[in-house]
Design a protein around this motif. Structure first.
Motif, PDB file in Angstrom:
ATOM      1  N   PRO A  59      -1.550  -1.801 -13.651  1.00 10.60           N
ATOM      2  CA  PRO A  59      -1.248  -0.443 -13.167  1.00 10.60           C
ATOM      3  C   PRO A  59      -0.893  -0.410 -11.685  1.00 10.60           C
ATOM      4  O   PRO A  59      -0.101   0.428 -11.257  1.00 10.60           O
ATOM      5  N   ASP A  60      -1.475  -1.323 -10.891  1.00  8.30           N
ATOM      6  CA  ASP A  60      -1.274  -1.282  -9.438  1.00  8.30           C
ATOM      7  C   ASP A  60      -0.144  -2.191  -8.947  1.00  8.30           C
ATOM      8  O   ASP A  60       0.005  -2.394  -7.738  1.00  8.30           O
ATOM      9  N   GLY A  61       0.655  -2.698  -9.868  1.00  6.67           N
ATOM     10  CA  GLY A  61       1.703  -3.637  -9.487  1.00  6.67           C
ATOM     11  C   GLY A  61       2.671  -3.106  -8.436  1.00  6.67           C
ATOM     12  O   GLY A  61       3.202  -3.860  -7.623  1.00  6.67           O
ATOM     13  N   LYS A 163      -4.920  -1.641   6.584  1.00  7.78           N
ATOM     14  CA  LYS A 163      -3.753  -0.780   6.830  1.00  7.78           C
ATOM     15  C   LYS A 163      -3.862   0.582   6.165  1.00  7.78           C
ATOM     16  O   LYS A 163      -2.952   1.387   6.279  1.00  7.78           O
ATOM     17  N   SER A 164      -4.975   0.874   5.467  1.00 14.59           N
ATOM     18  CA  SER A 164      -5.256   2.262   5.090  1.00 14.59           C
ATOM     19  C   SER A 164      -5.813   2.982   6.307  1.00 14.59           C
ATOM     20  O   SER A 164      -5.782   4.204   6.403  1.00 14.59           O
ATOM     21  N   ALA A 165      -6.388   2.210   7.243  1.00 11.22           N
ATOM     22  CA  ALA A 165      -7.012   2.801   8.431  1.00 11.22           C
ATOM     23  C   ALA A 165      -6.062   2.825   9.628  1.00 11.22           C
ATOM     24  O   ALA A 165      -5.992   3.814  10.349  1.00 11.22           O
ATOM     25  N   THR A 245       3.062   1.684   3.620  1.00  9.94           N
ATOM     26  CA  THR A 245       3.123   0.243   3.880  1.00  9.94           C
ATOM     27  C   THR A 245       3.012  -0.571   2.589  1.00  9.94           C
ATOM     28  O   THR A 245       3.677  -1.585   2.431  1.00  9.94           O
ATOM     29  N   CYS A 246       2.167  -0.115   1.663  1.00  7.88           N
ATOM     30  CA  CYS A 246       1.817  -0.994   0.536  1.00  7.88           C
ATOM     31  C   CYS A 246       2.901  -1.064  -0.532  1.00  7.88           C
ATOM     32  O   CYS A 246       2.815  -1.890  -1.427  1.00  7.88           O
ATOM     33  N   LEU A 247       3.933  -0.233  -0.416  1.00  3.75           N
ATOM     34  CA  LEU A 247       4.980  -0.221  -1.436  1.00  3.75           C
ATOM     35  C   LEU A 247       6.088  -1.248  -1.179  1.00  3.75           C
ATOM     36  O   LEU A 247       7.054  -1.312  -1.926  1.00  3.75           O
TER      37      LEU A 247
HETATM   38  N1  CIR Z   1      -1.938  -2.059   0.647  1.00  2.51           N
HETATM   39  C1  CIR Z   1      -2.404  -0.956   0.059  1.00  2.51           C
HETATM   40  O1  CIR Z   1      -2.746   0.003   0.705  1.00  2.51           O
HETATM   41  N2  CIR Z   1      -2.468  -0.972  -1.264  1.00  2.51           N
HETATM   42  C2  CIR Z   1      -2.925   0.108  -2.041  1.00  2.51           C
HETATM   43  C3  CIR Z   1      -3.515  -0.368  -3.325  1.00  2.51           C
HETATM   44  C4  CIR Z   1      -4.026   0.741  -4.170  1.00  2.51           C
HETATM   45  C5  CIR Z   1      -4.563   0.310  -5.499  1.00  2.51           C
HETATM   46  N3  CIR Z   1      -4.906   1.474  -6.270  1.00  2.51           N
HETATM   47  C6  CIR Z   1      -5.785  -0.575  -5.365  1.00  2.51           C
HETATM   48  O2  CIR Z   1      -6.897  -0.061  -5.355  1.00  2.51           O
HETATM   49  O3  CIR Z   1      -5.636  -1.778  -5.250  1.00  2.51           O
END
Ligand code: CIR
Length: 253
Positions: A59-61, A163-165, A245-247
């Motif tokens: 799901p998180d790919g 990088k969420s912070a 960033t994470c996309l």
């Molecule tokens: N680098 C990121 O901020 N990635 C987000 C990942 C979210 C995903 N739902 C997770 O918990 O792994």
């Protein structure tokens, strides 16, 4: 021309992991449109996008940044701190190797998520306390030392990834929403932002900052600082603790 690795969301996106926030329903069709707009924004600003084949069983790919750390000509393939996410790395590795990068791996018992890495010049900050463990940090330091990088561990307890912070502006100033930053003094210069999502920017070049629509006050602040915000709505990914960033994985070589 810079390029960015991306990965289309799969059919199980709504089942993605949530750790620090309440689960709320994700609109999968809207998420696909938002993902396309994110890709379009990268391309509109001169970035070629390279797709890793979607991974329907994970799901998180879509949060492809977590699968690797790229530094110089080296891609360090991550070993996620979340078991469920480990199968994502194999295809991501093939994609980055096909771009001419050398590849090395974080190996058991090390864990590391790409989202825990913030690069500022030759300083590589690594979030410690969530998905990335001490052994993962040690292995990353060993892999990057020959390239001249200095790996510095910083605490992350209040959010999913470093990088969420925090992320950084083009001049190296670290930006973050203070209530969620464990130790602002860990960084050489820190600027507090008025919104959580205002801490997340992707540097598109020439002063342009890709950022989320959920941080309008921060967008104004960036304009006052002389930057040009490029705003995308990523609400459906934010519900899964994702951010701009994470996309993608940016390849600047
Ligand atoms: N680098 C990121 O901020 N990635 C987000 C990942 C979210 C995903 N739902 C997770 O918990 O792994």
């Amino acid at each position: 021309m810079p390029s960015a690795i991306v990965r289309r969301p799969g059919p199980r996106l709504a089942e993605g992991l949530v750790t620090h926030i309440e689960r709320t329903p994700v609109d999968a069709a809207l998420a696909v449109r938002q993902w396309q707009q994110y890709v379009d924004a990268l391309e509109a600003h001169g970035w070629t996008t390279i797709e890793v084949p979607a991974i329907d069983e994970c799901p998180d790919g879509v949060f492809v940044e977590d699968t690797m750390v790229v530094y110089g000509d080296l891609a360090v393939i991550a070993r996620s701190g979340a078991n469920e996410r480990r199968p994502e790395a194999a295809e991501a590795e093939r994609t980055v190797a096909a771009q001419g990068y050398r590849v090395t791996h974080i190996t058991e018992p090390g864990t590391l998520d790409g989202g825990d890495i913030l690069k500022i010049g030759s300083t590589v900050y690594v979030g410690q306390g969530g998905r990335t463990n001490d052994e993962g940090i040690r292995q990353l330091r060993e892999a990057l030392a020959p390239l001249g990088a200095e790996v510095r561990a910083v605490p992350v307890r209040k959010v999913l990834h470093l990088k969420s912070a925090v992320t950084a502006l083009p001049d190296g100033t670290v930006i973050g929403y203070e209530p969620l930053v464990d130790d602002p003094q860990a960084f050489e210069s820190f600027r507090p932002m008025p919104e959580e999502a205002g801490s997340h920017v992707v540097l598109l070049g020439e002063g342009r900052l890709l950022m989320a629509a959920s941080a309008p006050e921060s967008a104004k602040l960036f304009e006052q600082l002389g930057y040009q915000p490029v705003v995308v709505d990523i609400s459906e990914f934010e519900k899964l603790e994702g951010c701009v960033t994470c996309l993608s994985v940016r390849l600047r070589r």
